[in-house]
Design an enzyme around this catalytic site. Structure first.
Site, PDB file in Angstrom:
ATOM      1  N   ASP A  89     -12.609  61.085  14.416  1.00 10.60           N
ATOM      2  CA  ASP A  89     -13.349  59.817  14.516  1.00 10.60           C
ATOM      3  C   ASP A  89     -13.275  59.208  15.915  1.00 10.60           C
ATOM      4  O   ASP A  89     -13.784  58.114  16.147  1.00 10.60           O
ATOM      5  CB  ASP A  89     -12.868  58.808  13.466  1.00 10.60           C
ATOM      6  N   GLN A  93      -6.366  58.326  18.005  1.00  9.65           N
ATOM      7  CA  GLN A  93      -5.249  58.281  17.079  1.00  9.65           C
ATOM      8  C   GLN A  93      -5.435  59.412  16.057  1.00  9.65           C
ATOM      9  O   GLN A  93      -6.561  59.835  15.800  1.00  9.65           O
ATOM     10  CB  GLN A  93      -5.183  56.937  16.345  1.00  9.65           C
ATOM     11  N   ARG A 273      -1.760  41.242  23.324  1.00 11.20           N
ATOM     12  CA  ARG A 273      -2.882  40.615  24.041  1.00 11.20           C
ATOM     13  C   ARG A 273      -2.569  39.190  24.496  1.00 11.20           C
ATOM     14  O   ARG A 273      -3.370  38.567  25.179  1.00 11.20           O
ATOM     15  CB  ARG A 273      -4.137  40.616  23.171  1.00 11.20           C
ATOM     16  N   ASN A 317       2.117  24.444  20.629  1.00 14.22           N
ATOM     17  CA  ASN A 317       1.433  25.547  19.969  1.00 14.22           C
ATOM     18  C   ASN A 317       1.547  26.787  20.872  1.00 14.22           C
ATOM     19  O   ASN A 317       1.866  27.883  20.422  1.00 14.22           O
ATOM     20  CB  ASN A 317      -0.023  25.143  19.745  1.00 14.22           C
ATOM     21  N   ARG A 326      -0.635  19.448  20.721  1.00 10.94           N
ATOM     22  CA  ARG A 326      -0.416  20.137  19.448  1.00 10.94           C
ATOM     23  C   ARG A 326       0.922  20.874  19.427  1.00 10.94           C
ATOM     24  O   ARG A 326       1.261  21.595  20.354  1.00 10.94           O
ATOM     25  CB  ARG A 326      -1.547  21.131  19.216  1.00 10.94           C
ATOM     26  N   SER A 327       1.671  20.684  18.327  1.00 17.90           N
ATOM     27  CA  SER A 327       2.933  21.396  18.149  1.00 17.90           C
ATOM     28  C   SER A 327       2.730  22.513  17.126  1.00 17.90           C
ATOM     29  O   SER A 327       1.598  22.936  16.857  1.00 17.90           O
ATOM     30  CB  SER A 327       4.027  20.433  17.700  1.00 17.90           C
ATOM     31  N   GLN A 328       3.836  22.992  16.555  1.00 23.11           N
ATOM     32  CA  GLN A 328       3.802  23.983  15.487  1.00 23.11           C
ATOM     33  C   GLN A 328       5.046  23.802  14.618  1.00 23.11           C
ATOM     34  O   GLN A 328       5.916  22.982  14.929  1.00 23.11           O
ATOM     35  CB  GLN A 328       3.703  25.409  16.051  1.00 23.11           C
ATOM     36  N   ASP A 449      -3.670  29.018  10.476  1.00 19.69           N
ATOM     37  CA  ASP A 449      -5.084  28.882  10.772  1.00 19.69           C
ATOM     38  C   ASP A 449      -5.784  30.226  10.522  1.00 19.69           C
ATOM     39  O   ASP A 449      -5.551  31.175  11.243  1.00 19.69           O
ATOM     40  CB  ASP A 449      -5.301  28.391  12.202  1.00 19.69           C
ATOM     41  N   GLU A 644      -0.601  42.785  12.864  1.00 22.62           N
ATOM     42  CA  GLU A 644      -0.266  41.368  12.719  1.00 22.62           C
ATOM     43  C   GLU A 644      -0.094  40.962  11.265  1.00 22.62           C
ATOM     44  O   GLU A 644       0.760  40.143  10.934  1.00 22.62           O
ATOM     45  CB  GLU A 644      -1.383  40.548  13.366  1.00 22.62           C
TER      46      GLU A 644
END
Length: 802
Positions: A89, A93, A273, A317, A326-328, A449, A644
């Site tokens: 394909d 890989q 990334r 963030n 903005r925090s997290q 999110d 992820e």
């Protein structure tokens, strides 16, 4: 075939032998791979006329069957052949989706490459492709490769790759040596892409350092900008067209001649990334770093968080200018203490001084971020994700909000682009749109999110996850003041901190959590809407965070385990939320990545520790095994991938969902995995007993391994309840597969054992027979629990992975 010759390498000098599983940096630069011979050559099979057509080598009776196999390999030629023959394909890989013969011949080192041995199966071929890429990294054109690196137990191989390779691939720092690369921002949609760095107003030395860098490297066009003392939402919006990096902590360096320079404190990013240090990702990454002995890197990340709180008012963030409001989710106290526990005990006073400084930052964050409006709800005295911010979040792709903006643009008879500008400039006022973006920013602050749990309501919710984390802050501070710091801790303003005060805060928060968030009838915690003054109905796996924080009572913990765990436990681990809570999916209502059927590493880790903390170690082990099975299976089937996130119902990493799946796009060999996924694997292994680790190495399906335990748990169910559970599970699998890219792929199964009689790989339908045992997976067929034993077959017979 090419007529290349392979240099003769002395393969009999055992004094040069090294660990066959050594990191690539050692394996391909020492011992038999340390030098390149050019004087003496031997003919290889590649030099022999094809008309001879020699058969594959078979062991003779005089061969040393106990001697470890080694192969003599031409790196570039073998890489070309394996891609040509096996990578059907074209993704660079070797995976179960490739349709090649899944067999290849390698020349033995003892014969100078003359005799050939067959290697078979997706797993060994993908490992070969990976090893060739690693050898190429170190400039090797010809190598002696140990067979043990190709048929290594996948559990050991993945753990080794994480420990020796992945963490290095995720490590970054911000200073002159890296500024050009680090500043690059794929989220920058402005016309000006010059590198730009913002400096706290009172960091003159750092400002001067970067100004010097910009002058010395004028070709970079580096812009160095002071931030104001008071960073307001209006200011942040004003620089959205000039996004830039925010500095992190730096170390002052002075050489023997008295010359002073600065070096950035290193940190690890979530995935390859990324170049920024993210909020809650960093906590889970740090846990893995500590498991693998990288304490200094984890310690530096804690110090970078303290720097952010001191200069930007919060743990961000991520350290980009558009994240300044903005925090997290907050994890600093636990993160700091875990680092402290691994410090050299001989430096006790120095270690305590370090811990005190970090806790000062945590106290500042607690009082000035989470315990003040707008994040604090004054009525319930519970906290919410409710960040400041104005306008449209600039870090998304250009078309991300078009479907939201379009009706308003039509209302004002302007294009979407024109409306964006007018709205951001405050020339158009739309309160409903203001409310939408308030909740959107809150969702991003939550780390989840996005999800239908928070859709258009997040900023109003006192969530179970945030409030249990703050309960943990309060208890951590009480315990560390009392039991670690000898009662000696002050905040940044010199005010002494008392253990009993923090314990009292924790007690009150726990009472409020019980009052507003606990649902006795449903045996689960729910978010509380501070506007409607009602509990939400979304069933979220973060309810188990209460156990991680020690906030749940024994009754609540056991009740959740008995009555609610089954709603989230699926074949591959824990789903983020239930299918019923998510609701129906359609073209107009697409799936969200933090909803069913997706599972995420932080949710698994928190649940394991929570169940173990409440004495339910068997449950923790089972959940850990399910998740590690999912990781290992993809690792084996898909060329070492560590993504992820997963569809934990359909057991797939090939998910069709917003933002894609970081970590799946690589050539030849994975370089970083994904931060918290790496951690979950290394931590999860610590929960498994010997039998479970052996079963994991053979990719034994979880439901088969835990058949008896699950039967005991289900014994008190009525036949009707059992049938309902089975039907729900079968339906969930079908529905999950319909929304993933490989939902129609029937070959995603791995079997470890001797090759099939035909010498081909065996494919089993993922749904198997419709008549299966209630506790057997509807996805897989059973397999041997034991790892493959050595064999005296004529051909090399590795574990056969399908």
């Amino acid at each position: 075939m090419s007529n290349q010759r392979v240099p003769t390498i002395d393969t009999d000098n055992d004094e040069e032998d090294i660990d066959v599983h050594a990191p690539a940096s050692t394996y391909y630069t020492t011992g038999k791979n340390a030098r390149q011979r050019t004087r003496t050559y031997t003919k290889t099979r590649l030099d022999i006329p094809n008309s001879l057509d020699l058969a594959p080598y078979r062991r003779a009776s005089h061969d040393d069957k106990n001697k470890a196999r080694k192969f003599l390999i031409d790196v570039e030629e073998t890489q070309r052949l394996i891609l040509e023959q096996e990578d059907t394909d074209g993704d660079y890989q070797i995976t179960i989706n490739d349709l090649g013969p899944k067999t290849m011949q390698l020349g033995t080192a003892d014969s100078g490459g003359y005799r050939k041995i067959d290697i078979r199966g997706t797993y060994m071929l993908s490992n070969l492709l990976q090893e060739l890429a690693l050898a190429h990294d170190y400039g090797r054109k010809h190598i002696v490769l140990d067979e043990a690196r190709l048929n290594e137990n996948p559990v050991d191989r993945l753990s080794r790759m994480i420990r020796h390779h992945f963490w290095d691939g995720l490590t970054r720092k911000i200073d002159a040596d890296s500024i050009e690369v680090i500043c690059a921002d794929p989220k920058n949609r402005t016309a000006n892409h010059n590198p730009r760095i913002y400096i706290p107003y009172n960091e003159k030395d750092i400002y001067d350092y970067y100004k010097s860098v910009s002058e010395q490297r004028s070709h970079l066009n580096l812009e160095v900008i002071y931030l104001p003392k008071n960073i307001t939402p209006e200011y942040v919006k004003s620089i959205n067209d000039r996004p830039g990096l925010l500095t992190l902590d730096m170390c002052r360096q002075e050489d023997a001649n008295g010359n002073v320079t600065w070096q950035g404190v290193p940190f690890a990013v979530p995935g390859g990334r990324f170049n920024e240090m993210y909020g809650w990702d960093s906590y889970f990454v740090a846990l893995g770093l500590l498991v693998d002995g990288r304490r200094e890197l984890a310690k530096g990340m804690v110090e970078n968080f303290a720097y952010e709180i001191k200069h930007y008012g919060k743990i961000l963030n991520a350290n980009r200018s558009y994240y300044l409001t903005r925090s997290q989710p907050p994890f600093l106290t636990d993160m700091a203490f875990r680092v402290y526990e691994r410090m050299d005990p001989h430096d006790e006073e120095e270690n305590k001084a370090w811990l005190r400084e970090i806790l000062k930052s945590a106290i500042k964050e607690y009082h000035e971020v989470w315990m003040v409006e707008p994040r604090l709800d004054k009525k319930t005295m519970l906290s919410r994700y409710r960040p400041d911010g104005l306008g449209i979040p600039p870090e998304t792709e250009a078309s991300h909000f078009d479907h939201i903006i379009e009706p308003y643009a039509q209302k004002h008879n302007v294009s979407i682009e024109e409306f964006d500008q007018l709205y951001n400039d405050g020339k158009i006022i739309e309160p409903e749109l203001d409310e939408y973006f308030l909740h959107d920013r809150a969702v991003r602050e939550s780390g989840h999110d996005t999800t239908y749990r928070f859709d258009k309501v997040c900023a109003n919710l006192a969530t179970i996850d945030l409030n249990t984390l703050l309960y943990k802050y309060e208890m951590d501070l009480a315990d560390m003041i009392s039991h670690v710091l000898g009662g000696q801790l002050e905040d940044f303003y010199g005010e002494k901190q008392y253990a009993h005060v923090w314990a009292a805060r924790a007690k009150k928060r726990r009472q409020r959590i019980d009052q507003y968030l606990w649902n006795e009838e449903k045996s689960l915690y729910f978010d509380y809407n501070t506007v409607t003054e009602k509990q939400e109905t979304y069933e979220t796996v973060t309810a188990f965070w209460a156990m991680w924080a020690g906030c749940a009572s024994e009754h609540q913990a056991k009740s959740m385990a008995k009555n609610s765990l089954s709603k989230f436990e699926v074949m591959g681990g824990l789903v983020s939320g239930t299918e019923e809570s998510r609701g129906n999916i359609s073209i107009d209502r697409p799936n969200r990545q933090w909803d069913f059927p997706f599972g995420w590493a932080p949710h698994q880790i928190m649940a394991w520790e929570g169940f173990e903390k409440y004495g339910m170690k068997d449950l923790a082990r089972r959940l850990a095994y399910r998740w590690l099975f999912t990781i290992t299976k993809s690792f084996v089937d898909f060329n070492g991938v560590v993504p992820e996130k997963f569809d934990v119902v359909g057991l797939s990493h090939k998910v069709e969902v917003e933002y894609g799946n970081v970590g799946v796009d690589f050539k030849f060999v994975p370089r970083e995995g994904f931060g918290w996924m790496n951690t979950s694997f290394q931590l999860g292994l610590g929960y498994l007993n010997t039998q479970m680790r052996r079963a994991l190495g053979t990719c034994t399906i979880p439901d088969l391994l835990f058949e008896k335990a699950m039967a005991r748990e289900h014994a008190d169910r009525t036949p009707e309840e059992e049938e309902e559970w089975l039907e729900r599970r079968r339906s969930s699998v079908i529905n999950a597969r319909q929304i993933t890219q490989n939902g129609c792929v029937n070959a995603a199964i791995t079997r470890i054992g001797p090759p099939s009689p035909s010498g081909t790989e065996h494919v089993t339908s993922p749904f198997g027979s419709p008549h299966h045992s209630p506790f057997h997976s509807p996805l897989h067929s059973p397999r041997n629990l034991h790892p493959p034993s050595s064999t005296s077959s004529d051909h090399l017979t590795p574990p056969s992975y399908i």
